[in-house]
Enzyme design. Structure first.
Site, short mmCIF file in Angstrom:
data_model
loop_
_atom_site.label_atom_id
_atom_site.label_comp_id
_atom_site.label_asym_id
_atom_site.label_seq_id
_atom_site.Cartn_x
_atom_site.Cartn_y
_atom_site.Cartn_z
N PRO A 191 0.52 -1.35 0.04
CA PRO A 191 -0.18 -0.22 0.01
C PRO A 191 1.13 1.33 -0.01
O PRO A 191 1.03 1.92 0.98
CB PRO A 191 -0.56 -0.53 1.15
CG PRO A 191 0.07 -0.85 2.41
CD PRO A 191 1.25 -1.57 1.15
N GLU A 192 1.17 1.55 -1.48
CA GLU A 192 1.69 3.44 -1.39
C GLU A 192 0.97 3.86 -2.47
O GLU A 192 -0.28 2.99 -2.61
CB GLU A 192 3.23 3.12 -1.12
CG GLU A 192 4.43 2.46 -0.40
CD GLU A 192 5.31 2.92 -0.82
OE1 GLU A 192 5.69 3.63 -1.47
OE2 GLU A 192 6.39 1.69 -0.54
N ARG A 231 -1.89 -7.91 9.39
CA ARG A 231 -1.13 -7.32 10.53
C ARG A 231 -2.22 -6.48 11.56
O ARG A 231 -1.27 -5.50 12.16
CB ARG A 231 -0.28 -6.30 10.32
CG ARG A 231 1.38 -7.54 10.04
CD ARG A 231 2.47 -6.60 8.88
NE ARG A 231 3.13 -6.07 10.18
CZ ARG A 231 4.36 -4.57 10.19
NH1 ARG A 231 4.98 -5.06 8.76
NH2 ARG A 231 5.33 -5.07 11.09
#
Length: 291
Positions: free
Chosen positions: A2-3, A133
């Site tokens: 996720p960027e 996470r």
DNA sequence: CACGAGACCTGTTCGC
DNA sequence: TGCGAACAGGTCTCGT
């Protein structure tokens, strides 16, 4: 995954629909399941379930690393955190799926093991938010602007000029690497692209922002835009075998290439820690290190 | 106020 | 083989 380029890739896929999957826009949310309460930043789960039900997804946008689903009345904000991913799946409701406890838990054996939140979409379809996470966050708000208030300029927008970047650099003494990761400085850059950008610009990750020359600022500006554009074109970078469609990993010049030769000069890529983040750079191509 | 360190999480890989 | 340490795409909050 996720960027900025990954989130943009996801946004486009959700807009277009994919083989065998329905388009999200126009679909009505029939219900919601929350498996890990903290995934939902706001409101509380009972309120969320009641309020999201019956709303239609009208548009899908992105700001920085946030995915914004414009609903009939509210905005559903999704941040994937470190390990979040979205999946359109068909079958039984996630909440009703019996937990099969096998002796050995392998990810591949249970595709919904890390599903933290799910939206029922009708026709058996659902949108699952998976996140091993648990750093990702979902929120349902009437107005997304307060959450986005402190986020810096979109690097690919017209307003983000070399002059704007140069002016902002002068206001900080921090290492360039740390500054690029700061979402209030510039939106959407994360650990992979910060390293790639600095290599492309030929700047040392520990170079102090206020010591960047005008020419270097311009190089940095070009690099930010070029790297992000290229990464979007390749559908982002991913190390995930299951969704291995992000091809930018074949174009990485420094990230996770410690010890391998710099693609430009052959010098072994080094790994250091800057601002508690693993940082990869070429000691020969990237100048401006303090000392 | 700018900045760095620690916390929040779970899984995988590395080194002895 | 076993086991702890290190590491992983990101923010938050807190103390200086």
């Amino acid at each position: 995954m996720p960027e900025l380029p990954e989130v943009e890739t996801i946004r486009r896929r959700l807009c277009d629909g994919r083989a065998g999957c329905p388009r999200l826009v126009g679909r009505r949310i029939e219900g919601a399941w929350v498996g890990w309460a903290r995934t939902l930043a706001e409101p509380a789960p009972p309120v969320f379930r009641r309020r999201v039900r019956g709303q239609t997804i009208e548009r899908i946008e992105r700001r920085a690393k946030h995915l914004l689903l414009g609903l009939s009345r509210d905005t559903l904000m999704i941040h994937l955190g470190m390990s979040g991913s979205l999946h359109l799946r068909r079958g039984r409701d996630r909440g009703a799926t019996p937990r099969v406890r096998t002796r050995i838990h392998r990810v591949a054996e249970d595709p919904v093991r890390y599903c933290r939140l799910s939206l029922r979409l009708g026709d058996g379809w659902r949108l699952d938010f998976d996140d091993p996470r648990k750093f990702g966050r979902v929120r349902l708000v009437s107005d997304p602007t307060p959450v986005l208030r402190d986020i810096g300029p979109e690097p690919l927008s017209r307003g983000f000029t070399a002059a704007v970047l140069a002016a902002r650099l002068r206001d900080h003494r921090r290492a360039l690497k740390s500054l690029l990761l700061d979402q209030s400085f510039v939106a959407g850059v994360g650990n992979i692209y910060a390293d790639e950008v600095l290599h492309r610009a030929g700047l040392h990750p520990r170079l102090r922002a206020d010591r960047v020359t005008p020419a270097q600022a311009r190089a940095l500006w070009r690099a930010v835009r070029a790297v992000l554009r290229e990464a979007i074109r390749w559908n982002g970078t991913t190390f995930d075998q299951v969704y291995g469609e992000g091809d930018f990993q074949r174009h990485l010049r420094v990230y996770q290439r410690t010890g391998r030769p710099c693609r430009r000069c052959g010098t072994p890529i080094r790994r250091i820690v800057v601002g508690q983040r693993g940082t990869h750079f070429c000691p020969r191509c990237q100048v401006g290190s303090p000392r």
